[in-house]
Motif scaffolding. Structure first.
Motif, mmCIF file in Angstrom:
data_model
loop_
_atom_site.group_PDB
_atom_site.id
_atom_site.type_symbol
_atom_site.label_atom_id
_atom_site.label_comp_id
_atom_site.label_asym_id
_atom_site.label_seq_id
_atom_site.Cartn_x
_atom_site.Cartn_y
_atom_site.Cartn_z
ATOM 1 N N PHE A 1 0.828 -1.206 0.000
ATOM 2 C CA PHE A 1 0.000 0.000 0.000
ATOM 3 C C PHE A 1 0.862 1.255 0.000
ATOM 4 O O PHE A 1 0.705 2.134 -0.838
ATOM 5 C CB PHE A 1 -0.936 -0.010 1.211
ATOM 6 C CG PHE A 1 -1.777 1.230 1.330
ATOM 7 C CD1 PHE A 1 -2.941 1.348 0.611
ATOM 8 C CD2 PHE A 1 -1.389 2.269 2.160
ATOM 9 C CE1 PHE A 1 -3.720 2.497 0.706
ATOM 10 C CE2 PHE A 1 -2.154 3.418 2.269
ATOM 11 C CZ PHE A 1 -3.325 3.530 1.545
ATOM 12 N N PHE A 2 1.798 1.329 0.951
ATOM 13 C CA PHE A 2 2.630 2.529 1.053
ATOM 14 C C PHE A 2 3.626 2.632 -0.098
ATOM 15 O O PHE A 2 3.961 3.736 -0.535
ATOM 16 C CB PHE A 2 3.344 2.581 2.401
ATOM 17 C CG PHE A 2 2.407 2.903 3.527
ATOM 18 C CD1 PHE A 2 1.755 4.123 3.587
ATOM 19 C CD2 PHE A 2 2.150 1.977 4.525
ATOM 20 C CE1 PHE A 2 0.869 4.425 4.606
ATOM 21 C CE2 PHE A 2 1.268 2.256 5.551
ATOM 22 C CZ PHE A 2 0.623 3.488 5.596
ATOM 23 N N GLY A 3 4.093 1.503 -0.607
ATOM 24 C CA GLY A 3 4.980 1.539 -1.768
ATOM 25 C C GLY A 3 4.293 2.136 -2.977
ATOM 26 O O GLY A 3 4.853 2.963 -3.697
ATOM 27 N N LYS A 4 3.059 1.743 -3.209
ATOM 28 C CA LYS A 4 2.300 2.278 -4.339
ATOM 29 C C LYS A 4 1.881 3.716 -4.083
ATOM 30 O O LYS A 4 1.896 4.545 -4.994
ATOM 31 C CB LYS A 4 1.080 1.401 -4.597
ATOM 32 C CG LYS A 4 0.331 1.743 -5.846
ATOM 33 C CD LYS A 4 1.174 1.441 -7.063
ATOM 34 C CE LYS A 4 0.365 1.653 -8.323
ATOM 35 N NZ LYS A 4 1.165 1.461 -9.515
ATOM 36 N N SER B 1 4.072 -17.830 -1.600
ATOM 37 C CA SER B 1 4.618 -16.634 -2.242
ATOM 38 C C SER B 1 3.672 -16.108 -3.311
ATOM 39 O O SER B 1 3.460 -14.892 -3.419
ATOM 40 C CB SER B 1 5.979 -16.940 -2.865
ATOM 41 O OG SER B 1 6.898 -17.302 -1.868
ATOM 42 N N PHE B 2 3.078 -17.016 -4.064
ATOM 43 C CA PHE B 2 2.120 -16.600 -5.087
ATOM 44 C C PHE B 2 0.848 -16.041 -4.446
ATOM 45 O O PHE B 2 0.357 -14.986 -4.843
ATOM 46 C CB PHE B 2 1.783 -17.775 -6.012
ATOM 47 C CG PHE B 2 0.747 -17.446 -7.034
ATOM 48 C CD1 PHE B 2 1.057 -16.652 -8.119
ATOM 49 C CD2 PHE B 2 -0.547 -17.910 -6.888
ATOM 50 C CE1 PHE B 2 0.082 -16.323 -9.060
ATOM 51 C CE2 PHE B 2 -1.520 -17.601 -7.818
ATOM 52 C CZ PHE B 2 -1.202 -16.804 -8.910
ATOM 53 N N LEU B 3 0.318 -16.750 -3.458
ATOM 54 C CA LEU B 3 -0.910 -16.295 -2.800
ATOM 55 C C LEU B 3 -0.708 -14.975 -2.061
ATOM 56 O O LEU B 3 -1.647 -14.189 -1.923
ATOM 57 C CB LEU B 3 -1.424 -17.368 -1.832
ATOM 58 C CG LEU B 3 -1.960 -18.637 -2.482
ATOM 59 C CD1 LEU B 3 -2.351 -19.659 -1.406
ATOM 60 C CD2 LEU B 3 -3.135 -18.347 -3.388
ATOM 61 N N GLN C 1 -1.439 -8.115 -1.768
ATOM 62 C CA GLN C 1 -0.598 -6.988 -2.164
ATOM 63 C C GLN C 1 -1.219 -6.256 -3.351
ATOM 64 O O GLN C 1 -1.204 -5.023 -3.411
ATOM 65 C CB GLN C 1 0.802 -7.466 -2.524
ATOM 66 C CG GLN C 1 1.608 -7.939 -1.347
ATOM 67 C CD GLN C 1 2.993 -8.383 -1.753
ATOM 68 O OE1 GLN C 1 3.611 -7.800 -2.630
ATOM 69 N NE2 GLN C 1 3.483 -9.436 -1.120
ATOM 70 N N PHE C 2 -1.764 -7.008 -4.292
ATOM 71 C CA PHE C 2 -2.423 -6.406 -5.449
ATOM 72 C C PHE C 2 -3.603 -5.540 -5.008
ATOM 73 O O PHE C 2 -3.758 -4.407 -5.457
ATOM 74 C CB PHE C 2 -2.883 -7.516 -6.406
ATOM 75 C CG PHE C 2 -3.714 -7.022 -7.548
ATOM 76 C CD1 PHE C 2 -3.118 -6.367 -8.617
ATOM 77 C CD2 PHE C 2 -5.086 -7.208 -7.556
ATOM 78 C CE1 PHE C 2 -3.889 -5.903 -9.669
ATOM 79 C CE2 PHE C 2 -5.859 -6.751 -8.610
ATOM 80 C CZ PHE C 2 -5.257 -6.093 -9.670
ATOM 81 N N PHE C 3 -4.434 -6.074 -4.101
ATOM 82 C CA PHE C 3 -5.580 -5.300 -3.617
ATOM 83 C C PHE C 3 -5.133 -4.071 -2.820
ATOM 84 O O PHE C 3 -5.760 -3.012 -2.910
ATOM 85 C CB PHE C 3 -6.509 -6.178 -2.778
ATOM 86 C CG PHE C 3 -7.310 -7.143 -3.606
ATOM 87 C CD1 PHE C 3 -8.196 -6.700 -4.574
ATOM 88 C CD2 PHE C 3 -7.170 -8.498 -3.424
ATOM 89 C CE1 PHE C 3 -8.932 -7.580 -5.350
ATOM 90 C CE2 PHE C 3 -7.897 -9.394 -4.194
ATOM 91 C CZ PHE C 3 -8.780 -8.939 -5.158
#
Length: 100
Positions: free
Chosen positions: A25-28, A77-79, A84-86
């Protein structure tokens, strides 16, 4: 993972989800997505290293049934990318509301 193995809990995975989602969130929000990519790659490499250090422990392999520790690493790692996407989508919405 070792604490989850020793205590038979899933608390470590929950903490991982919360922390990585916040970092995404903060990275984006602050336009620093490259650190998110590097962080995910480093996380997999470090986890792979620590899993390989524990391979001599027979109980360790049975903890992840029906998967092997390495298969579970790839799956988790995939899940972990999904929340992170949301979180990144939420950061975009937040950033757009602040601009308006």
């Amino acid at each position: 993972m070792h604490q989850d193995f020793a205590n038979r809990s899933m608390l470590g995975y929950l903490i991982m989800l919360v922390v990585t989602s916040l970092l995404a969130f903060f990275g984006k929000l602050f336009n620093n997505s490259i650190s998110l990519i590097i962080g995910n790659i480093l996380s997999v490499i470090i986890s792979f290293y620590f899993i390989s250090e524990m391979t001599g422990n027979e109980r360790w392999g049975g903890y992840f049934k029906p998967l092997t520790p390495y298969q579970l690493l790839i799956l988790v790692s995939f899940l972990n990318l999904i929340p992170q996407f949301f979180a990144m989508k939420l950061a975009n919405r937040t950033k757009n509301k602040v601009k308006d």
